[in-house]
Write an enzyme that holds these catalytic residues in place. Sequence first.
Site, PDB file in Angstrom:
ATOM      1  N   ARG A 298      17.104  52.136  70.867  1.00  0.00           N
ATOM      2  CA  ARG A 298      18.469  52.042  70.315  1.00  0.00           C
ATOM      3  C   ARG A 298      18.708  50.627  69.815  1.00  0.00           C
ATOM      4  NH1 ARG A 298      22.297  51.176  73.695  1.00  0.00           N
ATOM      5  NH2 ARG A 298      21.796  52.872  75.130  1.00  0.00           N
TER       6      ARG A 298
ATOM      7  N   TYR B 248      34.846  57.605  47.854  1.00  0.00           N
ATOM      8  CA  TYR B 248      34.236  58.855  48.338  1.00  0.00           C
ATOM      9  C   TYR B 248      35.223  59.548  49.287  1.00  0.00           C
ATOM     10  CZ  TYR B 248      31.372  61.748  51.390  1.00  0.00           C
ATOM     11  OH  TYR B 248      30.896  62.779  52.158  1.00  0.00           O
TER      12      TYR B 248
ATOM     13  N   ASP C  36      30.928  48.774  49.016  1.00  0.00           N
ATOM     14  CA  ASP C  36      30.082  49.965  49.070  1.00  0.00           C
ATOM     15  C   ASP C  36      29.310  50.000  47.753  1.00  0.00           C
ATOM     16  OD1 ASP C  36      28.991  52.504  48.886  1.00  0.00           O
ATOM     17  OD2 ASP C  36      30.667  53.498  49.890  1.00  0.00           O
TER      18      ASP C  36
ATOM     19  N   LYS D  47      21.345  58.188  49.367  1.00  0.00           N
ATOM     20  CA  LYS D  47      21.381  58.323  47.916  1.00  0.00           C
ATOM     21  C   LYS D  47      20.195  57.590  47.269  1.00  0.00           C
ATOM     22  CE  LYS D  47      25.273  60.469  48.756  1.00  0.00           C
ATOM     23  NZ  LYS D  47      25.464  60.387  50.187  1.00  0.00           N
TER      24      LYS D  47
END
Length: 390
Positions: free
Chosen positions: A50, A102, A174, A199
């Site tokens: 982690r 978005y 972003d 993406k």
Amino acid sequence: MSNYSLETLAIHAGQDPEAMTGAVTVPIFQTSTYAQEGLGKPRQGYEYSRTDNPTRKAYEQCFAALEGARFGIAFASGMAATNNCMYLLNSGDEVLVSDDVYGGTFRFFTKVMSKFGVRAHFVNTSDLAAVEKHLNPNIKLVWIESPTNPLLKLTDIAAVCRLAKSHGALVVVDNTFMSPAFQRPLELGADIVMHSATKYLGGHSDLVGGVLATNSEEINQQMRFHQNAVGAIPGPFDCWLALRGLKTLAVRMQAHARNAQAIAQFLEAHPAVRKVIYPGLASHPQHALAQKQMHGFGGMISFEIKGGLEEAKTLVESTHLFLLAESLGGVESLIELPAIMTHASIPAQRRHEMGIADGLIRISVGIENMDDLKADLGQALAKAVSGSLV
Ligand code: P1T
């Protein structure tokens, strides 16, 4: 490494041959934990996956190098990366957010962060006067999406960074639609750059991921601390896929942009099309800003056809190569209706105020043959719009 260009960094940054065997490809370290030499003596700094994992680290180093950043952190999704930025805030802080973002980002700020006393103001960040007007002392963070999803509005990143800085607010960009191949927000003054790696970074529609990058040691330390405390890490295999995707980012982006420019021009000249939005068209209201702050115009196009929702529905159900699907940035072309799909979480009235018509169509132009793509859209347009219009 930092002297090299993006194409070279994509293939070499963080990717020295593996120490034991010389493998030229970073191995998938599919392990949750690492045996220690003695109490409190990890062998190579790794203790638990982690916190850190060698495959993830290679991917993080490579991605950070592409954004010209000192630090990069990988997450399990774009939304997990967005969420991590919010741990830099406290209850009572306010955020200024680009109004056309978005749908999932809008939902996150309005339905999740609002529960924790963080208020979001949605502002047209293309309008510098509007940004300045809304920058009150409680605004601790400015969230820019540029180009926006789905209307492809641009924000003058350098100008907003200057304004935000003079008010002591952090700026996150972003950068999903551009990728570091076409836009490097840290060089324009942003504090943090964020991506949905699902993406263009991954580029093959085979993973979900997110990343953050920064040049600030302090911000990096806080974000890493929060990630370790909260979780939302990507697994080693997804990191490996993303790293493999990064290697071809530069060539893929060129191919996406070349195809998108040709298709935007094809659509703009088509009698059945009412309006085309693409930053590479002279008709885009911010074409000059696009030329100034971006190194390419990207692979995303939004457009409206004559008629309305019914015609748009027929169109998106009639293409063969353009697959009807959410998401973007993969090698294959996709088509969708934001109002019904990716931006359905935004109330209809707000969508209409923003200019997201019910019949707005968004395409993610892939890297197939340009003429095949034009022919596919051409036959679908003919089906969608009655003979008299075409
Ligand atoms: O899906 P995820 O990896 O969690 O990323 C969210 C996200 C964040 N920012 C932008 C600009 C995005 O486009 C996305 C995800 N977008 C879609 C799924 C879409 O089809 O628009």
